[in-house]
Design a protein around this motif. Structure first.
Motif, mmCIF file in Angstrom:
data_model
loop_
_atom_site.group_PDB
_atom_site.id
_atom_site.type_symbol
_atom_site.label_atom_id
_atom_site.label_comp_id
_atom_site.label_asym_id
_atom_site.label_seq_id
_atom_site.Cartn_x
_atom_site.Cartn_y
_atom_site.Cartn_z
ATOM 1 N N VAL A 1 0.831 -0.510 0.415
ATOM 2 C CA VAL A 1 0.652 -0.289 -0.199
ATOM 3 C C VAL A 1 0.854 1.647 -0.135
ATOM 4 N N ILE A 2 0.443 2.230 -0.916
ATOM 5 C CA ILE A 2 1.821 3.369 -0.789
ATOM 6 C C ILE A 2 0.879 4.802 -1.294
ATOM 7 N N ASN A 3 0.500 4.637 0.147
ATOM 8 C CA ASN A 3 -0.633 6.159 1.040
ATOM 9 C C ASN A 3 0.225 7.739 1.200
ATOM 10 N N ALA A 4 0.036 8.043 -0.154
ATOM 11 C CA ALA A 4 0.408 9.707 0.026
ATOM 12 C C ALA A 4 -0.817 10.092 0.789
ATOM 13 N N THR A 5 -2.077 9.808 1.491
ATOM 14 C CA THR A 5 -2.958 10.755 1.666
ATOM 15 C C THR A 5 -1.671 10.524 3.534
ATOM 16 N N SER A 6 -0.887 9.137 3.928
ATOM 17 C CA SER A 6 -1.182 9.076 5.029
ATOM 18 C C SER A 6 0.712 9.426 4.893
ATOM 19 N N GLY A 7 1.665 9.495 3.899
ATOM 20 C CA GLY A 7 2.775 9.340 3.719
ATOM 21 C C GLY A 7 3.831 8.142 4.226
ATOM 22 N N GLU A 8 2.617 6.909 3.880
ATOM 23 C CA GLU A 8 3.942 6.072 4.018
ATOM 24 C C GLU A 8 3.807 4.537 3.591
ATOM 25 N N THR A 9 4.404 4.080 3.549
ATOM 26 C CA THR A 9 4.522 3.006 2.567
ATOM 27 C C THR A 9 4.174 1.395 3.638
ATOM 28 N N VAL A 10 3.161 0.566 2.960
ATOM 29 C CA VAL A 10 2.590 -0.782 4.225
ATOM 30 C C VAL A 10 3.221 -1.554 3.186
ATOM 31 N N PRO A 11 3.723 -3.158 3.801
ATOM 32 C CA PRO A 11 3.450 -4.491 2.904
ATOM 33 C C PRO A 11 1.932 -5.058 4.271
ATOM 34 N N LEU A 12 1.759 -6.002 2.668
ATOM 35 C CA LEU A 12 0.395 -6.825 3.318
ATOM 36 C C LEU A 12 0.925 -8.181 3.187
#
Length: 415
Positions: A33-44
């Motif tokens: 998840v490349i989340n520009a809204t929260s400014g972070e990248t999260v692996p799932l």
């Protein structure tokens, strides 16, 4: 018949807020998840029958400086890396040239590996025009190589979706214009330069308004593009021919029984020779479809948003086969949480052959008889008078407008 089941909705600190500006990228049994809204990248990390497990998030840092369509900014290294993965699947990703830059800074990117082994990145601004071409280094650096400009007969204003496909040994880039409502096919040269080979617009009979997303898929040796358009609330199937020519094979318009009005997102997955499509838009829900061998779409299931899901104004969707199930991850632009749905594929059967599982079978060309076996089958007629039998199980009969009577031999409204 195949259907959506809810695995659950992830919340917590990673998904505590809506994700209007995010993308989902698949790699094996994992999602990023490349989340520009929260400014972070999260692996799932995905597992059959279970919600994904979130790994350690990394904060977005310095960007790779680039100028696209005359606008200078920077792309996230995570987005560039993800573009390589998405490019291998043949579709583009949406990112931004600046954090919080909105539509004016939005950029659509797709990575391509040439036969020489060189990597390229094509980039377009939905708020601008044209497609820029960059050399993509192993370290993610970008070097400008050239540009395909918008112009008369080349509808490249507001390119909002790109996809690639291989046909007859040649590579093609497809580009969809959001404001000129056109689809253009370019042959990709040995150095990555683009040469226009075909264009479909409203004037050519392409019945779309505001193209927003596109995916390509190969089924039975034929190549197709599935195009979503928000203004026409439509999903259109286009077959890509040798030489890059394009022929429309089907179109579905959203109606009361589907959930892709204002269509903005879709994903396509192939499993055991079957093609599955998930699509969504602005009407708070998601639709599961399958692409049939003749290039037409058939709706399989629809799920509306509820109290335990985040399916309102879906901003990103990605489907992944995990074991014997299709898992569909969904992010919302107005609801917190990441919703994960599953579709049980354990009884998936064959295409063209009747078995005891869930098959797709068709009557012979010109008319005749076809009999499915046990299972929840899809039974197709042909351009002629047909005798159709579904056998045991709850079957779906698909009848075309050929002006000839067909007979369903074992129709039972109670099933």
């Amino acid at each position: 018949m195949l259907r959506f089941d809810l695995l659950g909705t992830l919340g917590g600190v990673r998904f505590r807020a809506p994700a209007a500006d995010a993308c989902l990228v698949a790699a094996g049994n994992s999602l990023t998840v490349i989340n520009a809204t929260s400014g972070e990248t999260v692996p799932l990390f995905l597992g059959a029958g279970a919600l994904p497990v979130a790994g350690e998030a990394t904060a977005h840092g310095a960007r790779v400086t680039v100028t696209v369509d005359g606008v200078t900014g920077g792309l996230l290294p995570d987005l560039i890396a993800a573009a390589r993965l998405a490019g291998a699947e043949g579709h583009s990703l949406r990112g931004g040239l600046a954090a919080g830059g909105g539509f004016a800074q939005a950029v659509e990117v797709i990575a391509v590996t040439l036969p020489s082994g060189a990597s390229l990145l094509y980039a377009a601004r939905p708020a601008g025009s044209g497609i820029d071409r960059f050399a993509l280094g192993p370290d993610g650096t970008l070097a400008f190589l050239g540009r395909m400009a918008d112009g008369a007969g080349v509808p490249l204003a507001s390119v909002a979706a790109m996809a690639t496909v291989q046909v007859g040994g040649a590579g093609y880039l497809l580009a969809g214009s959001q404001t000129e409502h056109g689809l253009t096919a370019f042959r990709i040269g040995a150095d990555g330069a683009l040469a226009q080979v075909a264009t479909l617009t409203q004037g050519d009979g392409l019945p779309v308004q505001t193209i927003t997303a596109m995916q390509t898929v190969v089924m039975g040796g034929a190549s197709f593009a599935i195009v979503a358009a928000a203004g026409s609330s439509s999903l259109t199937v286009v077959r890509i021919l040798d030489g890059g020519g394009m022929v429309i094979t089907d179109q579905l318009i959203d109606e009361l029984g589907t959930r892709f009005a204002g269509a903005t997102v879709l994903d396509v997955v192939t499993h055991q020779g079957r093609v599955f499509v998930v699509a969504a838009g602005s009407d708070d829900g998601i639709t599961l479809l399958t692409l049939l061998p003749d290039g037409t779409l058939q709706v399989l299931d629809v799920l509306a948003d509820g109290l335990t899901t985040s399916l309102a104004d879906i901003s990103a969707v990605r489907a992944v086969v995990v074991g014997n199930e299709l898992q569909v991850a969904v992010l919302s632009g107005i609801d917190a949480g990441l919703t994960v749905l599953r579709v049980d594929l354990s009884t998936l059967g064959a295409t063209g052959t009747a078995t005891a599982l869930d098959d797709v079978v068709a009557a012979p060309a010109g008319g005749g008889s076809v009999a499915a076996g046990a299972g929840a089958d899809i039974v197709l007629d042909s351009a002629g008078s047909d005798l159709l039998s579904g056998g045991a199980g709850g079957d779906l009969f698909v009848l075309g407008r050929d002006g000839v009577a067909d007979t369903i031999l074992d129709f039972d409204p109670a099933v």
